[in-house]
Design an enzyme around this catalytic site. Structure first.
Site, mmCIF file in Angstrom:
data_model
loop_
_atom_site.group_PDB
_atom_site.id
_atom_site.type_symbol
_atom_site.label_atom_id
_atom_site.label_comp_id
_atom_site.label_asym_id
_atom_site.label_seq_id
_atom_site.Cartn_x
_atom_site.Cartn_y
_atom_site.Cartn_z
ATOM 1 N N ASP A 36 38.831 35.493 40.452
ATOM 2 C CA ASP A 36 37.533 35.343 39.778
ATOM 3 C C ASP A 36 36.495 34.874 40.785
ATOM 4 O O ASP A 36 36.845 34.299 41.815
ATOM 5 C CB ASP A 36 37.650 34.328 38.638
ATOM 6 C CG ASP A 36 38.311 34.947 37.423
ATOM 7 O OD1 ASP A 36 38.027 36.130 37.139
ATOM 8 O OD2 ASP A 36 39.124 34.259 36.782
ATOM 9 N N HIS A 47 56.138 37.364 29.865
ATOM 10 C CA HIS A 47 55.687 36.422 30.899
ATOM 11 C C HIS A 47 54.931 35.310 30.164
ATOM 12 O O HIS A 47 53.934 35.590 29.493
ATOM 13 C CB HIS A 47 54.762 37.152 31.890
ATOM 14 C CG HIS A 47 54.274 36.301 33.017
ATOM 15 N ND1 HIS A 47 55.089 35.887 34.056
ATOM 16 C CD2 HIS A 47 53.047 35.774 33.276
ATOM 17 C CE1 HIS A 47 54.377 35.167 34.910
ATOM 18 N NE2 HIS A 47 53.143 35.070 34.455
ATOM 19 N N PHE A 93 39.560 29.533 27.259
ATOM 20 C CA PHE A 93 40.297 30.560 28.005
ATOM 21 C C PHE A 93 39.917 31.970 27.530
ATOM 22 O O PHE A 93 39.692 32.860 28.334
ATOM 23 C CB PHE A 93 41.812 30.394 27.834
ATOM 24 C CG PHE A 93 42.398 29.236 28.599
ATOM 25 C CD1 PHE A 93 41.676 28.592 29.594
ATOM 26 C CD2 PHE A 93 43.682 28.794 28.331
ATOM 27 C CE1 PHE A 93 42.211 27.527 30.299
ATOM 28 C CE2 PHE A 93 44.240 27.738 29.039
ATOM 29 C CZ PHE A 93 43.496 27.099 30.024
ATOM 30 N N GLU A 151 54.895 31.058 34.152
ATOM 31 C CA GLU A 151 53.825 30.879 35.151
ATOM 32 C C GLU A 151 53.341 29.429 35.170
ATOM 33 O O GLU A 151 53.147 28.814 34.130
ATOM 34 C CB GLU A 151 52.662 31.817 34.801
ATOM 35 C CG GLU A 151 51.516 31.726 35.801
ATOM 36 C CD GLU A 151 50.461 32.785 35.556
ATOM 37 O OE1 GLU A 151 50.819 33.966 35.495
ATOM 38 O OE2 GLU A 151 49.279 32.408 35.433
ATOM 39 N N SER A 206 59.769 35.299 32.217
ATOM 40 C CA SER A 206 59.235 34.568 33.370
ATOM 41 C C SER A 206 58.220 33.524 32.918
ATOM 42 O O SER A 206 57.635 33.640 31.840
ATOM 43 C CB SER A 206 58.594 35.553 34.348
ATOM 44 O OG SER A 206 57.723 36.438 33.665
HETATM 45 P P1 FAD Z 1 40.804 44.003 40.071
HETATM 46 O O1 FAD Z 1 41.990 44.802 39.676
HETATM 47 O O2 FAD Z 1 40.257 44.186 41.440
HETATM 48 O O3 FAD Z 1 39.674 44.278 38.992
HETATM 49 C C1 FAD Z 1 38.487 43.480 38.942
HETATM 50 C C2 FAD Z 1 37.369 44.276 38.285
HETATM 51 O O4 FAD Z 1 36.951 45.317 39.153
HETATM 52 C C3 FAD Z 1 37.776 44.970 36.975
HETATM 53 O O5 FAD Z 1 36.658 44.960 36.125
HETATM 54 C C4 FAD Z 1 38.124 46.369 37.415
HETATM 55 O O6 FAD Z 1 37.976 47.322 36.367
HETATM 56 C C5 FAD Z 1 37.095 46.581 38.529
HETATM 57 N N1 FAD Z 1 37.530 47.516 39.565
HETATM 58 C C6 FAD Z 1 38.757 47.602 40.136
HETATM 59 N N2 FAD Z 1 38.755 48.541 41.093
HETATM 60 C C7 FAD Z 1 37.496 49.055 41.150
HETATM 61 C C8 FAD Z 1 36.848 50.028 41.948
HETATM 62 N N3 FAD Z 1 37.513 50.690 42.906
HETATM 63 N N4 FAD Z 1 35.520 50.285 41.734
HETATM 64 C C9 FAD Z 1 34.831 49.604 40.769
HETATM 65 N N5 FAD Z 1 35.404 48.664 39.983
HETATM 66 C C10 FAD Z 1 36.707 48.384 40.175
HETATM 67 N N6 FAD Z 1 43.074 34.380 39.083
HETATM 68 C C11 FAD Z 1 43.190 33.477 40.102
HETATM 69 O O7 FAD Z 1 42.175 33.040 40.648
HETATM 70 N N7 FAD Z 1 44.415 33.050 40.533
HETATM 71 C C12 FAD Z 1 45.568 33.517 39.988
HETATM 72 O O8 FAD Z 1 46.649 33.113 40.407
HETATM 73 C C13 FAD Z 1 45.494 34.457 38.911
HETATM 74 N N8 FAD Z 1 46.607 34.976 38.333
HETATM 75 C C14 FAD Z 1 46.504 35.940 37.361
HETATM 76 C C15 FAD Z 1 47.674 36.504 36.837
HETATM 77 C C16 FAD Z 1 47.594 37.483 35.851
HETATM 78 C C17 FAD Z 1 48.867 38.083 35.307
HETATM 79 C C18 FAD Z 1 46.321 37.891 35.346
HETATM 80 C C19 FAD Z 1 46.227 38.911 34.246
HETATM 81 C C20 FAD Z 1 45.162 37.348 35.869
HETATM 82 C C21 FAD Z 1 45.225 36.362 36.892
HETATM 83 N N9 FAD Z 1 44.083 35.808 37.474
HETATM 84 C C22 FAD Z 1 44.192 34.877 38.485
HETATM 85 C C23 FAD Z 1 42.748 36.204 37.006
HETATM 86 C C24 FAD Z 1 42.175 37.362 37.859
HETATM 87 O O9 FAD Z 1 41.986 36.944 39.189
HETATM 88 C C25 FAD Z 1 40.840 37.775 37.235
HETATM 89 O O10 FAD Z 1 41.049 38.387 35.999
HETATM 90 C C26 FAD Z 1 39.943 38.624 38.135
HETATM 91 O O11 FAD Z 1 38.644 38.664 37.537
HETATM 92 C C27 FAD Z 1 40.390 40.057 38.321
HETATM 93 O O12 FAD Z 1 41.477 40.147 39.132
HETATM 94 P P2 FAD Z 1 42.251 41.583 39.301
HETATM 95 O O13 FAD Z 1 43.291 41.372 40.303
HETATM 96 O O14 FAD Z 1 42.642 42.091 37.972
HETATM 97 O O15 FAD Z 1 41.049 42.452 39.899
#
Ligand code: FAD
Length: 295
Positions: free
Chosen positions: A109, A271, A222, A17, A15
């Site tokens: 983020d 990916h 990055f 991105e 895939s």
């Molecule tokens: P989460 O899974 O919510 O985790 C965030 C943090 O919170 C982690 O440190 C985790 O350990 C912690 N955490 C999770 N659950 C809990 C809980 N219940 N209690 C306490 N702590 C907790 N960013 C963008 O803005 N746009 C995009 O399109 C985008 N695409 C991405 C695609 C991929 C494949 C990846 C790997 C990253 C992408 N990102 C994108 C970056 C991403 O948004 C950031 O890495 C962001 O900081 C974390 O997102 P997450 O969904 O992993 O968050």
């Protein structure tokens, strides 16, 4: 096509991105890139969601246009940043109307200029909450296939990898269908992470995310942002490059070797973080022709 259905089959997943360009001209350039990559018959492509929710409309528009004009399966990224649950619900409705079946569900983020993620009022604080909402709160009105992000070297905000994995377990329990990793340059991080995830009871497919290096300053930026490390072997390779063209060639060679090793050792696909360019991804994919099929 729901990505989970492809992953349940015999074939590996490849895939690409993309991010939403800032200008109309950039959009047309992106479609030229997609046309070049289409010949590689990717399983799906995905379009990211801009920081602060800034590209919501464009992300939906691009995913819809890719599906209509190219017939490729296109996944929309969606983040929790700056949206309450009604706005998320309205976005989900638009995605469903657009024919989108796959969403990469993320927390996102912190918006530019801020260092800490703040849960929006009446919104979601973690990707797991967004996933639970799409599955249940929104009424399960549409059977989206949901991807989640994961971090072989740990997420930057989490104090340690063990806690990060426990948090990932909650994301999986909330209803993620598959996982895609953050970029990494040392395959041992991926294989160690997969081992730890399996030991923690996570059985979902974990697709490795690979970014061929095209620019040294950019990759340093990055990696410092996302917490990935640049191993000595890659650093040495880049240090020996006399110019930008040599960096691109070195990036292709390094990524090709990384992908070959990942696939040879059982990774379910790749990916590619393409940065909206086709040259490096095409070159790496071509080098994998013999190892691309099968699982
Ligand atoms: P989460 O899974 O919510 O985790 C965030 C943090 O919170 C982690 O440190 C985790 O350990 C912690 N955490 C999770 N659950 C809990 C809980 N219940 N209690 C306490 N702590 C907790 N960013 C963008 O803005 N746009 C995009 O399109 C985008 N695409 C991405 C695609 C991929 C494949 C990846 C790997 C990253 C992408 N990102 C994108 C970056 C991403 O948004 C950031 O890495 C962001 O900081 C974390 O997102 P997450 O969904 O992993 O968050």
């Amino acid at each position: 096509m729901r990505i989970r259905d492809h992953l349940a089959g015999e074939r590996r997943s490849f895939s690409f991105e993309f991010f939403p360009p800032k200008s109309r001209q950039g959009v047309e350039t992106l479609f030229a890139t997609i046309a070049e990559l289409q010949a590689l018959a990717p399983t799906f492509v995905s379009v990211t969601y801009g920081a602060g929710g800034s590209t919501r409309d464009l992300t939906i528009e691009l995913v819809g246009r890719i599906k209509r004009e190219t017939g490729l399966e296109a996944m929309a990224h969606l983040t929790c940043v700056g949206h309450d649950r009604d706005e998320i619900g309205a976005t989900l409705a638009r995605l469903a109307e657009t024919g989108v079946e796959n969403i990469m569900a993320l927390r996102g983020d912190p918006p530019r200029g801020t260092s800490e993620f703040v849960r929006p009022a009446n919104g979601f604080g973690f990707a797991s909450e967004l996933i639970a909402y799409i599955r249940d709160g929104w009424g399960g009105r549409h059977d989206f296939c949901l991807g989640g992000a994961c971090y072989p070297e740990g997420h930057t905000e989490c104090p340690n990898k063990e806690q990060d994995l426990r948090n990932l377990t909650a994301k999986v329990a909330a209803g993620a269908d598959f996982l895609v990793t953050q970029l990494f340059f040392d395959n041992e991080h991926y294989f160690d992470f997969v081992r730890r995830a399996r030991a923690a009871g996570i059985t979902l497919t974990i697709i490795p995310g690979i970014m061929p290096v095209t620019n040294v300053a950019q990759i340093e930026r990055f990696t410092s942002m996302c917490g990935a490390t640049i191993p000595a072997a890659l650093r040495d390779l880049l240090d020996r490059c006399p110019d930008d063209a040599a960096v691109v060639e070195a990036g292709i060679a390094y990524a090709a070797e990384q992908c070959r090793d990942l696939l040879a050792r059982g990774a379910p696909g790749i990916h590619f973080y393409t940065l909206n360019r086709s040259t490096s991804t095409v070159a790496v994919m071509r080098s994998l022709t013999e190892v691309r099929s099968g699982k």
